[in-house]
Design a protein around this motif. Sequence first.
Motif, PDB file in Angstrom:
ATOM      1  N   SER A  51      -0.783   8.558  -4.667  1.00 20.42           N
ATOM      2  CA  SER A  51      -0.384   9.412  -3.545  1.00 20.42           C
ATOM      3  C   SER A  51       1.114   9.347  -3.288  1.00 20.42           C
ATOM      4  N   PHE A  52       1.693   8.147  -3.398  1.00 19.66           N
ATOM      5  CA  PHE A  52       3.148   8.050  -3.252  1.00 19.66           C
ATOM      6  C   PHE A  52       3.850   8.867  -4.339  1.00 19.66           C
ATOM      7  N   ARG A  53       3.281   8.850  -5.527  1.00 22.63           N
ATOM      8  CA  ARG A  53       3.870   9.613  -6.629  1.00 22.63           C
ATOM      9  C   ARG A  53       3.709  11.107  -6.396  1.00 22.63           C
ATOM     10  N   ASP A  54       2.503  11.538  -6.025  1.00 21.26           N
ATOM     11  CA  ASP A  54       2.201  12.966  -5.928  1.00 21.26           C
ATOM     12  C   ASP A  54       2.810  13.633  -4.697  1.00 21.26           C
ATOM     13  N   HIS A  55       2.806  12.923  -3.564  1.00 18.44           N
ATOM     14  CA  HIS A  55       3.195  13.559  -2.308  1.00 18.44           C
ATOM     15  C   HIS A  55       4.596  13.175  -1.824  1.00 18.44           C
ATOM     16  N   CYS A  56       5.127  12.073  -2.342  1.00 14.60           N
ATOM     17  CA  CYS A  56       6.483  11.656  -1.948  1.00 14.60           C
ATOM     18  C   CYS A  56       7.453  11.719  -3.122  1.00 14.60           C
ATOM     19  N   HIS A  57       6.917  12.047  -4.299  1.00 14.39           N
ATOM     20  CA  HIS A  57       7.739  12.236  -5.510  1.00 14.39           C
ATOM     21  C   HIS A  57       8.606  11.013  -5.797  1.00 14.39           C
ATOM     22  N   MET A  58       7.996   9.848  -5.706  1.00 10.66           N
ATOM     23  CA  MET A  58       8.712   8.596  -5.915  1.00 10.66           C
ATOM     24  C   MET A  58       8.762   8.220  -7.390  1.00 10.66           C
ATOM     25  N   THR A  59       9.769   7.448  -7.752  1.00  5.33           N
ATOM     26  CA  THR A  59       9.831   6.828  -9.068  1.00  5.33           C
ATOM     27  C   THR A  59       8.874   5.634  -9.084  1.00  5.33           C
ATOM     28  N   GLU A  60       8.612   5.095 -10.265  1.00  4.50           N
ATOM     29  CA  GLU A  60       7.710   3.942 -10.364  1.00  4.50           C
ATOM     30  C   GLU A  60       8.272   2.746  -9.589  1.00  4.50           C
ATOM     31  N   GLU A  61       9.574   2.561  -9.629  1.00  2.77           N
ATOM     32  CA  GLU A  61      10.193   1.463  -8.875  1.00  2.77           C
ATOM     33  C   GLU A  61      10.017   1.664  -7.373  1.00  2.77           C
ATOM     34  N   GLN A  62      10.205   2.892  -6.903  1.00  3.89           N
ATOM     35  CA  GLN A  62      10.018   3.185  -5.481  1.00  3.89           C
ATOM     36  C   GLN A  62       8.563   3.010  -5.070  1.00  3.89           C
ATOM     37  N   ILE A  63       7.652   3.402  -5.943  1.00 10.32           N
ATOM     38  CA  ILE A  63       6.220   3.250  -5.643  1.00 10.32           C
ATOM     39  C   ILE A  63       5.879   1.785  -5.409  1.00 10.32           C
ATOM     40  N   GLU A  64       6.390   0.906  -6.258  1.00 14.85           N
ATOM     41  CA  GLU A  64       6.122  -0.521  -6.101  1.00 14.85           C
ATOM     42  C   GLU A  64       6.678  -1.043  -4.790  1.00 14.85           C
ATOM     43  N   GLU A  65       7.872  -0.580  -4.415  1.00 14.27           N
ATOM     44  CA  GLU A  65       8.478  -1.007  -3.159  1.00 14.27           C
ATOM     45  C   GLU A  65       7.655  -0.496  -1.970  1.00 14.27           C
ATOM     46  N   ALA A  66       7.259   0.777  -2.031  1.00 18.13           N
ATOM     47  CA  ALA A  66       6.478   1.355  -0.938  1.00 18.13           C
ATOM     48  C   ALA A  66       5.128   0.665  -0.809  1.00 18.13           C
ATOM     49  N   TYR A  67       4.490   0.379  -1.935  1.00 17.80           N
ATOM     50  CA  TYR A  67       3.195  -0.301  -1.903  1.00 17.80           C
ATOM     51  C   TYR A  67       3.333  -1.690  -1.279  1.00 17.80           C
ATOM     52  N   GLY A  68       4.423  -2.373  -1.596  1.00 21.85           N
ATOM     53  CA  GLY A  68       4.643  -3.691  -1.019  1.00 21.85           C
ATOM     54  C   GLY A  68       4.790  -3.642   0.494  1.00 21.85           C
ATOM     55  N   TYR A  69       5.544  -2.674   1.004  1.00 23.39           N
ATOM     56  CA  TYR A  69       5.698  -2.530   2.450  1.00 23.39           C
ATOM     57  C   TYR A  69       4.366  -2.133   3.106  1.00 23.39           C
ATOM     58  N   PHE A  70       3.643  -1.210   2.452  1.00 28.67           N
ATOM     59  CA  PHE A  70       2.335  -0.818   2.979  1.00 28.67           C
ATOM     60  C   PHE A  70       1.441  -2.050   3.123  1.00 28.67           C
ATOM     61  N   LYS A  71       1.364  -2.831   2.065  1.00 26.13           N
ATOM     62  CA  LYS A  71       0.483  -3.997   2.046  1.00 26.13           C
ATOM     63  C   LYS A  71       0.905  -5.017   3.102  1.00 26.13           C
ATOM     64  N   GLU A  72       2.213  -5.139   3.317  1.00 17.70           N
ATOM     65  CA  GLU A  72       2.739  -6.069   4.323  1.00 17.70           C
ATOM     66  C   GLU A  72       2.124  -5.797   5.687  1.00 17.70           C
ATOM     67  N   ARG A  73       2.119  -4.534   6.090  1.00 15.37           N
ATOM     68  CA  ARG A  73       1.564  -4.190   7.401  1.00 15.37           C
ATOM     69  C   ARG A  73       0.048  -4.117   7.375  1.00 15.37           C
ATOM     70  N   TYR A  74      -0.508  -3.532   6.292  1.00  8.16           N
ATOM     71  CA  TYR A  74      -1.953  -3.308   6.253  1.00  8.16           C
ATOM     72  C   TYR A  74      -2.723  -4.624   6.226  1.00  8.16           C
ATOM     73  N   ASP A  75      -2.252  -5.586   5.453  1.00 10.16           N
ATOM     74  CA  ASP A  75      -2.943  -6.874   5.371  1.00 10.16           C
ATOM     75  C   ASP A  75      -2.923  -7.605   6.710  1.00 10.16           C
ATOM     76  N   ALA A  76      -1.822  -7.452   7.446  1.00  9.91           N
ATOM     77  CA  ALA A  76      -1.688  -8.173   8.713  1.00  9.91           C
ATOM     78  C   ALA A  76      -2.413  -7.487   9.864  1.00  9.91           C
ATOM     79  N   THR A  77      -2.339  -6.155   9.893  1.00  9.78           N
ATOM     80  CA  THR A  77      -2.808  -5.411  11.069  1.00  9.78           C
ATOM     81  C   THR A  77      -3.677  -4.206  10.717  1.00  9.78           C
ATOM     82  N   GLY A  78      -3.223  -3.429   9.749  1.00 12.95           N
ATOM     83  CA  GLY A  78      -3.814  -2.116   9.496  1.00 12.95           C
ATOM     84  C   GLY A  78      -5.281  -2.119   9.134  1.00 12.95           C
TER      85      GLY A  78
END
Length: 223
Positions: A51-78
């Motif tokens: 989804s990050f690739r398809d809807h935000c047009h991210m590079t693979e490096e950006q996808i990994e960074e975005a996934y890491g931030y997502f997981k940071e919040r989701y694991d704690a609260t989301g």
Amino acid sequence: MICVIFDLDGTLTDSREGILKSIKYALEKMEQPIPDEKTLQLFIGPPLTDSFRDHCHMTEEQIEEAYGYFKERYDATGKYENAVYPQIEAALQALRKTGAYVGIATAKPEEQAKDIIKHFKLDQYFEVIRGANRDIGLIHKEDILREALQDMNTITAQKYKISRWYMVGDRKYDMEAAKLHNCVAMGVSYGYGSVEELEAAGADYICENPSDLIVNIAVDTLL
């Protein structure tokens, strides 16, 4: 004997709030534009990296960074900004009373899925919980469902032969995976996909609520 495999997000639980807040958190951390609400809904169901690739047009490096931030919040609260859909527990109880084997196949990371199911005290209803595992390349629904079916076959082999397999989900990915693995495709319209999406993906049944699911499985087993 029958086996019913459920998707998680949009099928057992309404996880929209936690997922979308965590996506927005990730994009804000990266100073990336946040898609409109209609586009954000499309993130729920498929692998998040896709989804990050398809809807935000991210590079693979950006996808990994975005996934890491997502997981940071989701694991704690989301993951706890979530609710079990009405009638779900009653439907699971009804299935278990029939002797059906019940499992989960979700594109959500497996440990997150297990934490959520345990948090809502639903773990007693499932023999198998299979989710994504990026470390071994287990990401897409058709592969996750394959693993869940293999696990269930291993569990039941010494007792019963499964005569009918069902995959229950709210998105086209669930229906497509069901067809690929010769499962009856049970779509639910109360989740995040539309009836049109489910029908186009080959749903054999479409259920407006969890009670419909039990009725349709009962009818199907008599055919």
